[in-house]
Design a protein around this motif. Structure first.
Motif, PDB file in Angstrom:
ATOM      1  N   ASP A 122       0.874  -1.172   0.000  1.00 41.86           N
ATOM      2  CA  ASP A 122       0.000   0.000   0.000  1.00 41.86           C
ATOM      3  C   ASP A 122       0.904   1.212   0.000  1.00 41.86           C
ATOM      4  O   ASP A 122       1.969   1.211   0.589  1.00 41.86           O
ATOM      5  N   GLY A 123       0.477   2.249  -0.642  1.00 39.06           N
ATOM      6  CA  GLY A 123       1.326   3.426  -0.705  1.00 39.06           C
ATOM      7  C   GLY A 123       0.546   4.656  -1.071  1.00 39.06           C
ATOM      8  O   GLY A 123      -0.674   4.700  -0.985  1.00 39.06           O
ATOM      9  N   GLU A 124       1.274   5.670  -1.490  1.00 41.12           N
ATOM     10  CA  GLU A 124       0.693   6.954  -1.815  1.00 41.12           C
ATOM     11  C   GLU A 124       0.063   6.985  -3.199  1.00 41.12           C
ATOM     12  O   GLU A 124      -0.651   7.912  -3.525  1.00 41.12           O
ATOM     13  N   TYR A 125       0.355   6.009  -4.031  1.00 39.98           N
ATOM     14  CA  TYR A 125      -0.066   6.049  -5.421  1.00 39.98           C
ATOM     15  C   TYR A 125      -1.393   5.325  -5.600  1.00 39.98           C
ATOM     16  O   TYR A 125      -1.585   4.248  -5.039  1.00 39.98           O
ATOM     17  N   PRO A 126      -2.299   5.886  -6.390  1.00 36.03           N
ATOM     18  CA  PRO A 126      -3.527   5.147  -6.705  1.00 36.03           C
ATOM     19  C   PRO A 126      -3.148   3.843  -7.395  1.00 36.03           C
ATOM     20  O   PRO A 126      -2.372   3.834  -8.347  1.00 36.03           O
ATOM     21  N   ARG A 127      -3.647   2.752  -6.899  1.00 33.76           N
ATOM     22  CA  ARG A 127      -3.249   1.431  -7.378  1.00 33.76           C
ATOM     23  C   ARG A 127      -3.451   1.264  -8.885  1.00 33.76           C
ATOM     24  O   ARG A 127      -2.588   0.740  -9.563  1.00 33.76           O
ATOM     25  N   ALA A 128      -4.585   1.694  -9.425  1.00 30.05           N
ATOM     26  CA  ALA A 128      -4.847   1.498 -10.852  1.00 30.05           C
ATOM     27  C   ALA A 128      -3.842   2.254 -11.712  1.00 30.05           C
ATOM     28  O   ALA A 128      -3.355   1.728 -12.711  1.00 30.05           O
ATOM     29  N   SER A 129      -3.497   3.477 -11.343  1.00 26.53           N
ATOM     30  CA  SER A 129      -2.536   4.227 -12.153  1.00 26.53           C
ATOM     31  C   SER A 129      -1.144   3.620 -12.035  1.00 26.53           C
ATOM     32  O   SER A 129      -0.385   3.598 -13.007  1.00 26.53           O
ATOM     33  N   LEU A 130      -0.806   3.118 -10.872  1.00 23.63           N
ATOM     34  CA  LEU A 130       0.477   2.457 -10.679  1.00 23.63           C
ATOM     35  C   LEU A 130       0.544   1.172 -11.498  1.00 23.63           C
ATOM     36  O   LEU A 130       1.544   0.895 -12.162  1.00 23.63           O
ATOM     37  N   GLU A 131      -0.539   0.411 -11.482  1.00 23.29           N
ATOM     38  CA  GLU A 131      -0.569  -0.824 -12.264  1.00 23.29           C
ATOM     39  C   GLU A 131      -0.487  -0.514 -13.759  1.00 23.29           C
ATOM     40  O   GLU A 131       0.208  -1.194 -14.505  1.00 23.29           O
ATOM     41  N   ARG A 132      -1.146   0.543 -14.193  1.00 22.05           N
ATOM     42  CA  ARG A 132      -1.105   0.918 -15.609  1.00 22.05           C
ATOM     43  C   ARG A 132       0.317   1.312 -16.010  1.00 22.05           C
ATOM     44  O   ARG A 132       0.825   0.896 -17.045  1.00 22.05           O
ATOM     45  N   GLU A 133       0.987   2.106 -15.166  1.00 22.35           N
ATOM     46  CA  GLU A 133       2.362   2.492 -15.476  1.00 22.35           C
ATOM     47  C   GLU A 133       3.260   1.261 -15.540  1.00 22.35           C
ATOM     48  O   GLU A 133       4.092   1.140 -16.437  1.00 22.35           O
ATOM     49  N   PHE A 134       3.097   0.345 -14.600  1.00 25.66           N
ATOM     50  CA  PHE A 134       3.868  -0.897 -14.605  1.00 25.66           C
ATOM     51  C   PHE A 134       3.641  -1.667 -15.901  1.00 25.66           C
ATOM     52  O   PHE A 134       4.594  -2.074 -16.569  1.00 25.66           O
ATOM     53  N   ARG A 135       2.397  -1.857 -16.273  1.00 25.55           N
ATOM     54  CA  ARG A 135       2.083  -2.615 -17.489  1.00 25.55           C
ATOM     55  C   ARG A 135       2.639  -1.927 -18.735  1.00 25.55           C
ATOM     56  O   ARG A 135       3.168  -2.578 -19.627  1.00 25.55           O
ATOM     57  N   LEU A 136       2.507  -0.607 -18.797  1.00 25.92           N
ATOM     58  CA  LEU A 136       3.004   0.150 -19.939  1.00 25.92           C
ATOM     59  C   LEU A 136       4.520   0.048 -20.054  1.00 25.92           C
ATOM     60  O   LEU A 136       5.054  -0.268 -21.120  1.00 25.92           O
ATOM     61  N   ARG A 137       5.210   0.292 -18.969  1.00 26.99           N
ATOM     62  CA  ARG A 137       6.674   0.295 -19.015  1.00 26.99           C
ATOM     63  C   ARG A 137       7.226  -1.111 -19.250  1.00 26.99           C
ATOM     64  O   ARG A 137       8.211  -1.293 -19.963  1.00 26.99           O
ATOM     65  N   ARG A 138       6.578  -2.118 -18.670  1.00 29.33           N
ATOM     66  CA  ARG A 138       7.015  -3.500 -18.886  1.00 29.33           C
ATOM     67  C   ARG A 138       6.816  -3.887 -20.352  1.00 29.33           C
ATOM     68  O   ARG A 138       7.698  -4.485 -20.970  1.00 29.33           O
ATOM     69  N   ALA A 139       5.672  -3.519 -20.928  1.00 31.59           N
ATOM     70  CA  ALA A 139       5.396  -3.843 -22.331  1.00 31.59           C
ATOM     71  C   ALA A 139       6.347  -3.094 -23.263  1.00 31.59           C
ATOM     72  O   ALA A 139       6.826  -3.655 -24.253  1.00 31.59           O
TER      73      ALA A 139
END
Length: 142
Positions: free
Chosen positions: A44-61
């Motif tokens: 859990d952290g300061e970042y909205p989970r959905a936006s963090l997950e989207r950034e992760f998916r984008l950068r990984r792809a």
């Protein structure tokens, strides 16, 4: 914008890799950023989970796409396609973070989702200076 399918050179309305990844971090630094994002998703952290997950998916792809473009290994191409479709599926479910002109439901991506990654990464990189402004704090350093 013009682009091509990485194997068949079919024309697609998407940025070319050279344009899409022009502001990207080097592969090692990008891999570190992806790993940090993955770790942050577990906490859990300061970042909205959905936006963090989207950034992760984008950068990984995007990283997988970049590696596949430099490789002759079919496994690298398969990994790039898999992570691209995972981003596309995420954006179909939660389209709040789509940045490019052709959305995830566009028929443009029926041939390949990798150009979708390029479209999204190019726009994201413009907004974040290639991820330099999108740094995720190390969750263990609070």
């Amino acid at each position: 914008m013009t682009g091509h399918h990485p194997r068949t050179d079919e024309g697609l309305d998407a940025p070319l890799p050279e344009s899409a990844y022009a502001a990207a971090l080097g592969p090692a630094a990008e891999n570190t950023a992806v790993t940090r994002l993955q770790t942050a998703l577990r906490h859990d952290g300061e970042y909205p989970r959905a936006s963090l997950e989207r950034e992760f998916r984008l950068r990984r792809a995007a990283l997988a796409d970049r590696l596949a473009l430099q490789s002759d290994d079919e496994q690298d191409v398969t990994e790039a396609a898999r992570t691209a479709y995972e981003l596309l599926a995420f954006d179909l479910t939660d389209g709040r973070f789509v940045l490019g002109p052709a959305g995830p439901g566009s028929s443009t991506w029926e041939t390949s989702a990798r150009p979708y990654v390029r479209q999204e990464y190019e726009r994201w990189a413009e907004l974040t200076d290639g991820g330099r402004d999108a740094c995720v704090k190390n969750p263990g350093s609070r």
